[in-house]
Structure formats: structure tokens, C-alpha cells
Design an enzyme around this catalytic site. Structure first.
Site, PDB file in Angstrom:
ATOM      1  CD  GLU A 290       3.823 -12.682  16.556  1.00 39.66           C
ATOM      2  OE1 GLU A 290       3.160 -12.033  15.724  1.00 39.66           O
ATOM      3  OE2 GLU A 290       3.353 -13.140  17.603  1.00 39.66           O
TER       4      GLU A 290
ATOM      5  NE  ARG B 115      -2.149  -1.829   3.273  1.00 38.78           N
ATOM      6  CZ  ARG B 115      -2.170  -3.145   3.491  1.00 38.78           C
ATOM      7  NH1 ARG B 115      -2.967  -3.918   2.805  1.00 38.78           N
ATOM      8  NH2 ARG B 115      -1.401  -3.681   4.428  1.00 38.78           N
TER       9      ARG B 115
HETATM   10  P1  AMP Z   1       5.789  -3.313  11.348  1.00 42.87           P
HETATM   11  O1  AMP Z   1       7.020  -3.768  10.622  1.00 42.87           O
HETATM   12  O2  AMP Z   1       5.488  -4.138  12.545  1.00 42.87           O
HETATM   13  O3  AMP Z   1       5.837  -1.826  11.658  1.00 42.87           O
HETATM   14  O4  AMP Z   1       4.559  -3.554  10.369  1.00 42.87           O
HETATM   15  C1  AMP Z   1       4.323  -2.647   9.354  1.00 42.87           C
HETATM   16  C2  AMP Z   1       3.826  -3.327   8.102  1.00 42.87           C
HETATM   17  O5  AMP Z   1       2.903  -4.372   8.362  1.00 42.87           O
HETATM   18  C3  AMP Z   1       3.127  -2.308   7.239  1.00 42.87           C
HETATM   19  O6  AMP Z   1       3.572  -2.472   5.916  1.00 42.87           O
HETATM   20  C4  AMP Z   1       1.657  -2.606   7.413  1.00 42.87           C
HETATM   21  O7  AMP Z   1       1.025  -2.633   6.157  1.00 42.87           O
HETATM   22  C5  AMP Z   1       1.575  -3.991   8.039  1.00 42.87           C
HETATM   23  N1  AMP Z   1       0.807  -4.049   9.289  1.00 42.87           N
HETATM   24  C6  AMP Z   1       1.273  -4.375  10.510  1.00 42.87           C
HETATM   25  N2  AMP Z   1       0.323  -4.404  11.433  1.00 42.87           N
HETATM   26  C7  AMP Z   1      -0.809  -4.052  10.800  1.00 42.87           C
HETATM   27  C8  AMP Z   1      -2.184  -3.892  11.215  1.00 42.87           C
HETATM   28  N3  AMP Z   1      -2.589  -4.096  12.474  1.00 42.87           N
HETATM   29  N4  AMP Z   1      -3.071  -3.522  10.271  1.00 42.87           N
HETATM   30  C9  AMP Z   1      -2.696  -3.306   8.996  1.00 42.87           C
HETATM   31  N5  AMP Z   1      -1.444  -3.456   8.544  1.00 42.87           N
HETATM   32  C10 AMP Z   1      -0.500  -3.817   9.427  1.00 42.87           C
END
Ligand code: AMP
Length: 180
Positions: free
Chosen positions: A104, A67
């Protein structure tokens, strides 16, 4: 409109159009689906303008898979810069520059082309839809720096405030339009 005006308008439109899906993609995850925000003409314009207003200065926008590609391209047009798609591993033809990061369960990687663009000395702003733990943005920042870029900041539409992404990315400046 001022930057603050854009932000207030953007937050209201995000709240109005955000779709929240419980237990996706795994039990316990509250998925924030910004699809209806991007599909609404006014919300897309206001969100794009608010993100661009938050970006201090950049030569290039890096949009994160997937996105972030849509949002990053819109912001780049507003800023008058180019846009670079930071892809998930295995999508680009060789040669690629790659950076792994821990999920994770297991690991993933992000990639950019190793030829055809020169990032040396470029100020790059990273754009994505959602900031959660910050692991994806941190990997993108390492990847862009390894190619010689300076990462000037991070702009996201929505920030999951309880997951520590902003702190994990310090001292990188992070702007978000909506925090849950
Ligand atoms: P992070 O690396 O944990 O910051 O996760 C960010 C990426 O995962 C982004 O590209 C988001 O599109 C996706 N993402 C993580 N958690 C969510 C969530 N609760 N809802 C939507 N997209 C998420």
C-alpha cells in the site's frame, strides 16, 4: 479422516482460537492473529492435516515469512517433502534471487537462496497463514517460477474473502480452511 472432515474440524478450531485485533498495524485493518491457533496442540495438528489434505501434489513446500515458516514446515513433514523459507528482503546471505512487489505504501521484496537448492522442474506449493490481496503470494510465485519451479498451488489457513486475493492469483488453485 476424509479431507472434508479435516476441513470442518479445522474451521471450528480456527474460529475458537483466532484472535482478532482491530486497527493493527494501521487504523482500519482487522488483524487476524493465528498465534493461539498454532499454540494449541490439537488445533495445530488438525490445521496441519487439513492443509496437507488440500494439497494435490508437491515436491516441496515454500513457507512465506514469517508464520508461513511454521505452518509450511509442519505441512512438509505431513506430505513427506522438504520446506523452503521464502524470506523478506535483506535476511539471506548472497547470492540471492529476489522479487519485488508493491505494498500500500512503497515496495517490499521476497528472496530465496540463488545457490544450494535446485528448483528446476520441482512442483512447489506455497503455504502461508493469511491470504489478503494476494500480492505476497503472487510475488512468491513469480520468484519460484523464475528459479525454474512449477507452482502447483497455494494453501493458507485463513482467507480474507473481500480482498480479492483468490481472483488475483487465478488460475493458481488456492485452498483455505477458513474465510472471513
Ligand atoms: P497480501 O499480500 O495482501 O495477501 O497479504 C498477505 C500477508 O500479509 C500474509 O503474509 C499475512 O501474514 C499478512 N496479512 C495481511 N493482512 C492481514 C490481516 N488482516 N491479518 C493478519 N495478517 C495479514
Amino acid at each position: 479422516m476424509s479431507g472434508a472432515g479435516y476441513a470442518a474440524d479445522a474451521a471450528a478450531l480456527i474460529a475458537a482460537h483466532l484472535r482478532e485485533v482491530a486497527d493493527f498495524p494501521e487504523p482500519g485493518i482487522q488483524f487476524k492473529d493465528l498465534t493461539p491457533v498454532l499454540a494449541d496442540a490439537r488445533a495445530l495438528t488438525v490445521v496441519t492435516d487439513a492443509l496437507a489434505a488440500n494439497i494435490g501434489g508437491a515436491d516441496l513446500v515454500a513457507g512465506l515469512d514469517a508464520r508461513g515458516f511454521l505452518i509450511g514446515a509442519a505441512v512438509a513433514i505431513r506430505l513427506g517433502t522438504g520446506v523452503l523459507a521464502v524470506r523478506k528482503g535483506g535476511k539471506l546471505p548472497p547470492p540471492v534471487r529476489s522479487e519485488s512487489y508493491v505494498l500500500e505504501y512503497g515496495t517490499a521484496s521476497l528472496e530465496i537462496p540463488a545457490e544450494g537448492i535446485d528448483l528446476t522442474g520441482q512442483r512447489v506449493v506455497i503455504v502461508d497463514d493469511v491470504l489478503a490481496t494476494g500480492g505476497t503470494v503472487a510475488a512468491a510465485a513469480r520468484l519460484l517460477r523464475s528459479a525454474g519451479a512449477t507452482v502447483s498451488g497455494v494453501a493458507v489457513v485463513l482467507e480474507l474473502g473481500g480482498l480479492g486475493g483468490r481472483a488475483a492469483l487465478e488460475p493458481l488453485p488456492v485452498s483455505s480452511l477458513y474465510t472471513t
